[in-house]
Design an enzyme around this catalytic site. Structure first.
Site, mmCIF file in Angstrom:
data_model
loop_
_atom_site.group_PDB
_atom_site.id
_atom_site.type_symbol
_atom_site.label_atom_id
_atom_site.label_comp_id
_atom_site.label_asym_id
_atom_site.label_seq_id
_atom_site.Cartn_x
_atom_site.Cartn_y
_atom_site.Cartn_z
ATOM 1 N N SER A 114 7.218 -1.067 -0.663
ATOM 2 C CA SER A 114 7.228 -1.022 0.774
ATOM 3 C C SER A 114 7.199 0.784 1.047
ATOM 4 C CB SER A 114 8.229 -1.627 1.555
ATOM 5 O OG SER A 114 8.100 -1.628 2.873
ATOM 6 N N HIS A 115 8.188 0.768 1.726
ATOM 7 C CA HIS A 115 8.643 2.280 2.384
ATOM 8 C C HIS A 115 9.619 3.022 1.102
ATOM 9 C CE1 HIS A 115 11.417 -0.638 3.321
ATOM 10 N NE2 HIS A 115 12.405 0.249 3.304
ATOM 11 N N ASP A 278 3.807 2.719 6.505
ATOM 12 C CA ASP A 278 4.443 2.912 5.472
ATOM 13 C C ASP A 278 3.648 2.985 4.187
ATOM 14 O OD1 ASP A 278 4.256 0.146 5.612
ATOM 15 O OD2 ASP A 278 6.189 0.135 4.669
ATOM 16 N N ASP A 280 3.130 0.521 2.140
ATOM 17 C CA ASP A 280 2.032 -0.724 1.965
ATOM 18 C C ASP A 280 1.440 -1.164 3.076
ATOM 19 O OD1 ASP A 280 4.866 -1.390 2.947
ATOM 20 O OD2 ASP A 280 4.055 -3.682 2.051
ATOM 21 N N ASP A 282 2.568 -2.082 6.113
ATOM 22 C CA ASP A 282 2.943 -3.339 7.367
ATOM 23 C C ASP A 282 3.959 -2.877 8.309
ATOM 24 O OD1 ASP A 282 5.213 -2.827 5.456
ATOM 25 O OD2 ASP A 282 5.366 -5.044 4.781
ATOM 26 N N ARG A 283 4.317 -1.683 8.091
ATOM 27 C CA ARG A 283 5.353 -1.203 9.115
ATOM 28 C C ARG A 283 4.668 -0.175 10.104
ATOM 29 N NH1 ARG A 283 11.300 -0.132 6.945
ATOM 30 N NH2 ARG A 283 11.524 -2.218 6.028
ATOM 31 N N LYS A 377 3.706 -8.570 8.543
ATOM 32 C CA LYS A 377 3.757 -7.497 9.689
ATOM 33 C C LYS A 377 2.606 -6.655 9.374
ATOM 34 C CE LYS A 377 7.541 -5.272 7.239
ATOM 35 N NZ LYS A 377 9.084 -5.677 6.843
#
Ligand code: G1P
Ligand code: ZN
Length: 544
Positions: A114-115, A278, A280, A282-283, A377
């Protein structure tokens, strides 16, 4: 053809139980048998049926390609008929969710941390998503976790690495591997959800934006959708090439790591909209000219306006938010006469609500917003919904925020993170806090009196599964609250998250400083949990 190898590792060691995938340093993943143990445990638990399709893709971070090549060989040995891989090993998390759904895959392996930063000394991760496109529920992740501890072999085929950069199909043993354009299916889906004509008209009348892809996976998606299909000028998307180390930055779209964007948006040369996503994809981060929108407010504002977008017209059945997310969305739900579900932290808890049609839009305070179009998300989706709403209403982000607060009131909100604290101290803080809960109601902290305090437990309204210990809530008589929980995604020590919130009526102070508005809640949080006493910290590391 099939090799059997012993597997000495226990990949989950040191990681909170119930987390949806593995997240560790790259060096840990590079240990022999390590990723293989996890991947084989997934296959042993989900047991692909004849003809099963598996999706594999990641955010392009360091070590992505190596794990993908290995996972393809293992999928072949485990009997998958088809494996779909994003070109270059790239699939944003929401795009992977869509590809799983669109092609009827039985699941997917998503490679990302992720982030978190990427590179040889940074983080890597793998998680498994199920056939609905969403993260595996706790029943499945628990079984995978258990399997990683007893597994004694993993299966693979003898085959060379394939060319991940060439579109088309190749065979690996008896399995067909298809390399897909990672952007095409996703971009096509976005066109079915939003009024691209309205957005294009707004762009040609002079609306400007900056989208910061942070050197991560959304670059190719944003170039295609924002610049090519919607007509934003070249250069609107910055840091648009996915890099293995994200250019050395944290691909985390918050006010610390996307500071440049924030400064631009608060300055004299600000475009109309600033947005970022982010690692990947999703944010999302949304900033209007001179106006930062908190993720909790963004969820509420999007929910209040979502029916403007063509695919959602007459379709808002309910809203869902994670417990620490502010109650701003609840005000919208109440006004609209629809339910608002309060779930534990983590996107997997939204899956059943979305599948059952109980919720149309969901969100978390941690910059995650999404809908029933996929089961993750979705950062770019949130940006496009904002654009669609602004285009149709013909107002600025700031005007929209102000009109929203004037109608529903404003939930002042902040999250304070204490990072890399000693795990023993963090556990002691939470244990003491939990033990003190029954005595809290009636106690006063400055002007605040505790009305109710509990350890949040959730019963899923669809499958009735129960999740306990999902964070400590302390609600005050004036409607404000503080929430405490330990992060489940950190990779160093423990992270304590303290969530602070205070509601102001539509006729109250709608344009005050957040820190000043939350002063008493901040003091109460320390007095209640003994943060300084347990952690030795007098201030949080990160405020978002
Ligand atoms: C964090 C966020 C949470 C989000 C998760 C995965 O988890 O707080 O909302 O679902 O990342 O993106 P945490 O570290 O708090 O457990
Ligand atoms: Zn992410």
């Amino acid at each position: 053809m099939i090799r059997t190898v012993t597997v000495p590792t226990t990949p989950y060691e040191g990681q909170a139980p119930g987390t949806s995938g593995l997240r560790k340093k790259v060096r840990v993943f590079q240990q022999p048998n390590y990723a293989e143990n996890f991947i084989q445990s997934v296959f042993d638990v989900v047991r692909p049926a004849p003809g099963a399709v598996l999706v594999i893709g990641g955010d392009g971070r360091f070590h992505n390609r190596e794990v993908i090549q290995q996972a393809i060989r293992m999928a072949a040995a485990n009997g998958y008929a088809r494996v779909l891989v994003g070109r270059g090993g790239i699939l944003s998390t929401p795009a992977a969710s869509h590809v799983i759904r669109k092609y009827g895959a039985s699941g997917g392996l998503i490679l990302s941390a992720s982030h978190n930063p990427g590179g040889p000394d940074e983080d890597f991760g793998i998680k498994y998503n199920i056939a609905n496109g969403g993260p595996a529920p706790e029943s499945v992740t628990g079984a995978i976790h258990a399997r990683t501890e007893t597994i004694d072999r993993w299966l693979t085929v003898k085959a060379d690495d394939i060319d991940l950069d060439k579109l088309g199909e190749v065979r690996v043993a008896d399995t067909t591997v298809a390399i897909l354009d990672p952007v095409a299916d996703y971009a096509e889906l976005m066109e079915t959800l939003f009024d691209f004509d309205a957005i294009r008209a707004m762009v040609s009348s002079g609306f400007t934006m900056r989208f910061d892809a942070m050197g991560a996976v959304t670059g190719p998606y944003a170039h295609e959708i924002l610049e090519k299909r919607l007509g934003f000028e070249q250069g609107t998307v910055v840091h648009g090439t996915p890099l293995e180390d994200f250019g050395g930055h944290h691909p985390d779209p918050n006010l610390i790591h996307a500071r440049d964007l924030y400064d631009l948006m608060m300055g004299p040369d600000a475009p109309d909209l600033g947005a970022a996503s982010d690692g990947d994809g999703d944010r999302n981060l949304i900033i209007g000219r001179g106006r930062f929108v908190t993720p909790s407010d963004s969820l509420a504002m999007l929910a209040a306006n979502i029916e403007i977008a063509p695919a959602y017209r007459g379709r808002l059945t309910g809203i869902a938010r994670s417990m620490p997310t502010s109650g701003a969305a609840d005000r919208v739900a109440t006004a609209f006469g629809i339910p608002c579900y309060e779930t534990p932290t983590g996107w997997k808890f939204f899956g059943n609500l979305l599948d059952a049609g109980k919720a149309t839009i969901c969100g978390e305070e941690s910059a995650g917003t999404g809908s029933d179009h996929v089961r993750e998300k979705d950062g770019l989706w949130a940006v496009l919904l904002w654009l669609n709403i602004l285009a149709v209403r013909g107002i600025s982000v700031d005007e929209l925020a102000k009109s929203h607060w004037a109608r529903f009131g404003r939930n002042y909100y902040a999250r304070h993170d204490y990072e890399a604290i000693d795990k023993t101290n963090a556990d002691a803080l939470m244990a003491e806090l939990k033990a003190a809960l029954p005595a809290l109601p009636g106690k006063t902290f400055g002007p605040l009196t505790v009305a109710h305090a509990d350890s949040f437990a959730y019963t899923d309204p669809v499958d009735h599964s129960v999740s306990e210990n999902q964070g400590i809530r302390v609600l005050f008589e004036d409607g404000s609250r503080v929430v405490f929980r330990l992060s489940g995604t950190g990779t160093q020590g423990a992270t304590l998250r303290v969530y602070l919130e205070r509601y102001e009526q539509p006729l109250g102070h709608l344009d005050a400083e957040t820190a000043a508005m939350l002063e008493h809640q901040i003091a109460a949080a320390d007095a209640i949990a003994g943060i300084a006493r347990h952690t030795g910290r007098t201030a949080p590391d990160v405020i978002t």
